[in-house]
Enzyme design. Structure first.
Site, short mmCIF file in Angstrom:
data_model
loop_
_atom_site.label_atom_id
_atom_site.label_comp_id
_atom_site.label_asym_id
_atom_site.label_seq_id
_atom_site.Cartn_x
_atom_site.Cartn_y
_atom_site.Cartn_z
N LYS A 1 0.85 -1.20 0.00
CA LYS A 1 0.00 0.00 0.00
C LYS A 1 0.89 1.25 0.00
O LYS A 1 1.90 1.28 0.68
CB LYS A 1 -0.88 0.02 1.25
CG LYS A 1 -2.05 -0.95 1.21
CD LYS A 1 -2.91 -0.79 2.45
CE LYS A 1 -4.04 -1.82 2.50
NZ LYS A 1 -5.04 -1.65 1.46
N ARG B 1 -10.52 -11.43 1.84
CA ARG B 1 -11.43 -12.44 1.28
C ARG B 1 -10.81 -13.83 1.32
O ARG B 1 -11.52 -14.83 1.39
CB ARG B 1 -11.82 -12.04 -0.14
CG ARG B 1 -10.66 -11.93 -1.09
CD ARG B 1 -11.00 -11.13 -2.35
NE ARG B 1 -11.16 -9.70 -2.07
CZ ARG B 1 -11.51 -8.79 -2.97
NH1 ARG B 1 -11.75 -9.15 -4.22
NH2 ARG B 1 -11.62 -7.53 -2.65
N1 BES Z 1 -8.11 -3.83 4.36
C1 BES Z 1 -8.32 -3.41 3.03
C2 BES Z 1 -9.62 -2.64 2.85
C3 BES Z 1 -9.72 -1.33 3.56
C4 BES Z 1 -9.48 -0.14 2.90
C5 BES Z 1 -10.14 -1.26 4.88
C6 BES Z 1 -9.61 1.07 3.56
C7 BES Z 1 -10.25 -0.06 5.55
C8 BES Z 1 -10.01 1.11 4.88
C9 BES Z 1 -8.34 -4.62 2.09
O1 BES Z 1 -7.57 -5.69 2.47
C10 BES Z 1 -7.81 -4.17 0.77
O2 BES Z 1 -6.66 -3.83 0.71
N2 BES Z 1 -8.66 -4.20 -0.25
C11 BES Z 1 -8.27 -3.81 -1.55
C12 BES Z 1 -8.87 -4.81 -2.51
C13 BES Z 1 -8.35 -4.67 -3.92
C14 BES Z 1 -6.89 -5.04 -4.01
C15 BES Z 1 -9.19 -5.56 -4.81
C16 BES Z 1 -8.81 -2.41 -1.80
O3 BES Z 1 -9.90 -2.09 -1.33
O4 BES Z 1 -8.11 -1.63 -2.45
MG MG Z 2 -5.57 -5.52 1.75
#
Ligand code: BES
Ligand code: MG
Ligand code: ZN
Length: 491
Positions: A269, A343
């Site tokens: 990230k 997921r």
């Molecule tokens: N933990 C994150 C989602 C999240 C984002 C929670 C902001 C709280 C605040 C999750 O694991 C994630 O990184 N999701 C990705 C999915 C994508 C790679 C398909 C996302 O939302 O960008």
């Molecule tokens: Mg994630």
């Protein structure tokens, strides 16, 4: 905060602080609808500028008599349980600033809500707003001390007393849920969270088992194991059972995402998205404290929490984009993106729950997608479920508790976006469309026939700024929602 029900007929001492709640119509109603205390204040104070707008407060210190906190409720016709909770929060804010330890609250007579509901809602607002996470402030927050007790004055205090006992339990557990989420990821790590769950086994009806790395590998939980590979901590699978109705065989399984830190893995990230990722175990924390609340309430329901806990980290042994892993249910998954880790661990956890525990229903709760924030902001959670019964129970519980949610569709066409060239499924779709629905659709592939619902709390579990009775950062979303929903579902 201790909540104590009191008879409205009792009188006050000059050292008390009394909270009065007023609607915008109060000046017109002077002499008939308003509490007698207000008539008393009006003679001694200039109240011209207090209009009882939503969120408005007025502190009235009077010589030789109790002090008063007036709290505005806004327009009479627009009153809801949620606006009463928020009004309770404004009173607590005044008390904390003035270091008032005990507050006497006069529950207003309202046409829109029965007195017991008004008392409960105000009490919830008081308790839930009485929070700050100051563990690491070495100088302490001298100007923001917690209120110790609220004396709640109503005309039906015998009826209200047991309800306040429940409010106290539910709110205390919501605050504990916040603490575990706000705690640094270094301390709230997978092993430490599992330890926290084990501590609950001292409660009546509660049993806890924790599976570690070797057991999970032996059980072929390939997806949870894959996500945990980059971490210095072993993955943990907590199975926390509360048997509140031993004569009944039906169980509700609640499954909570427990990523104690989500760096994104090799799909790291960027700055601006990584800083708050200790929030990624908010689902697991909500389930853990829902179990604790159920046990303390002696709820006559059987509930089992399944918490997949691990970190999503980078190292030479991290799982990689392009890898394929096989889940507990035998399906193979190509990793399209290591940041779609939630997921994966939920897929293994729901499949395990269905196969081993044979529950009557499964509810998973997870900070799953940033897309849910884009869609709903921080105000409501996303709900995805093929079950009308679960949709109804969860939606109603959301409206009742203020932990609100809104249903999104799960049409089978969304499955096409999860096709992989080399495995049964990919963990991501190729584009950015419908991210929250795609996340839910992925998990759906791992539930065979048990009624199932998925709640995406990426927005609601962690606030970028305080709102009403919820503080900045961890909100404790889900503890009260889950208990209310389970209460309303059949045994
Ligand atoms: N933990 C994150 C989602 C999240 C984002 C929670 C902001 C709280 C605040 C999750 O694991 C994630 O990184 N999701 C990705 C999915 C994508 C790679 C398909 C996302 O939302 O960008
Ligand atoms: Mg994630
Ligand atoms: Zn995540």
């Amino acid at each position: 905060m201790k909540l104590i029900a009191r008879d409205r007929k009792l009188t006050f001492g000059s050292k008390d602080t009394i909270a009065l709640f007023l609607t915008e119509e109060f000046k017109k109603e002077m002499g008939k609808q308003v509490p007698t205390e207000l008539m008393f204040i009006r003679e001694k104070t200039n109240m011209e500028h207090f209009r009882a707008k939503t969120g408005e407060t007025l502190f009235v210190p009077l010589a030789g008599s109790p002090a008063f906190v007036l709290a505005g409720l806004g327009k009479k016709d627009e009153l809801t349980r949620e606006s009463l909770r928020n009004a309770g929060a404004t009173v607590v804010e005044v008390c904390r600033k003035k270091k008032i330890k005990s507050i006497s609250v006069i529950v207003p007579d309202l046409e829109k809500l029965p007195p017991s509901e008004a008392a409960v809602s105000i009490a919830e607002g008081l308790c839930l707003a009485n929070y700050s996470f100051t563990r690491y402030k070495t100088r302490g927050e001298e100007n923001n001390r917690a209120v110790e007790e609220a004396l709640v004055f109503t005309s039906s205090h015998e009826r209200v007393a047991p309800l306040l006992g429940e409010v106290e339990i539910l709110c205390a557990n919501t605050l504990l849920c916040r603490d575990l989420v706000n705690e640094t990821s270094d301390r709230s790590n997978p092993v430490a969270v599992a330890q926290e769950a084990k501590k609950l086994a001292r409660l009546k009806g509660v049993r806890c088992t924790v599976l570690g790395r070797q057991e999970l590998e032996k059980m072929k939980m390939g997806l949870l194991s894959a996500v945990s590979r980059g971490s210095g901590y072993p993955p943990q699978l907590v199975v926390l059972k509360y048997a509140g109705n031993p004569r009944n065989k039906n169980w509700t399984a609640i499954v909570g995402k427990g990523i104690t830190f989500d760096s994104g893995g090799l799909n790291l990230k960027p700055s601006g998205h990584i800083e708050d990722m200790r929030c990624d175990m908010a689902g697991a924390s909500a389930c853990l404290y829902a179990i604790k609340a159920a046990a303390e309430l002696r709820l006559k329901k059987n509930i089992v929490a399944v918490l997949p806990l691990c970190e999503n980290m980078l190292s030479r042994s991290s799982y990689r984009p392009g890898d394929v892993y096989v889940g507990y249910n035998g399906k193979s998954v190509e990793i399209g993106n290591t940041d779609a880790e939630g997921r994966l661990i939920l897929a293994d956890a729901v499949a395990f729950a269905e196969d081993r525990l044979k529950p009557a229903r499964i509810i998973d709760i997870a900070t799953l997608t940033g897309a849910c924030l884009i869609c709903f902001g921080e105000i409501i959670a996303g709900l995805l479920t093929p079950s009308e019964e679960l949709a109804q129970a969860l939606f109603t519980a959301g409206e009742e508790t203020g932990d609100r949610l809104w249903r999104m569709p799960l049409y089978k066409e969304y499955n096409d976006d999860l096709k992989s060239d080399i495995a049964d499924l990919s963990n991501v779709s190729s584009g950015r469309n419908a991210g929250t629905i795609i996340g839910g659709t992925f998990i759906k592939n791992f539930v065979k026939k048990t009624p199932w619902a998925h709640i995406d709390i990426a927005g609601t579990s962690w606030y970028s700024k305080p709102r009403g009775y919820r503080p900045k950062h961890a909100t404790g979303y889900g503890v009260r929602l889950l208990i209310e929903a389970i209460r309303n579902l059949p045994d």
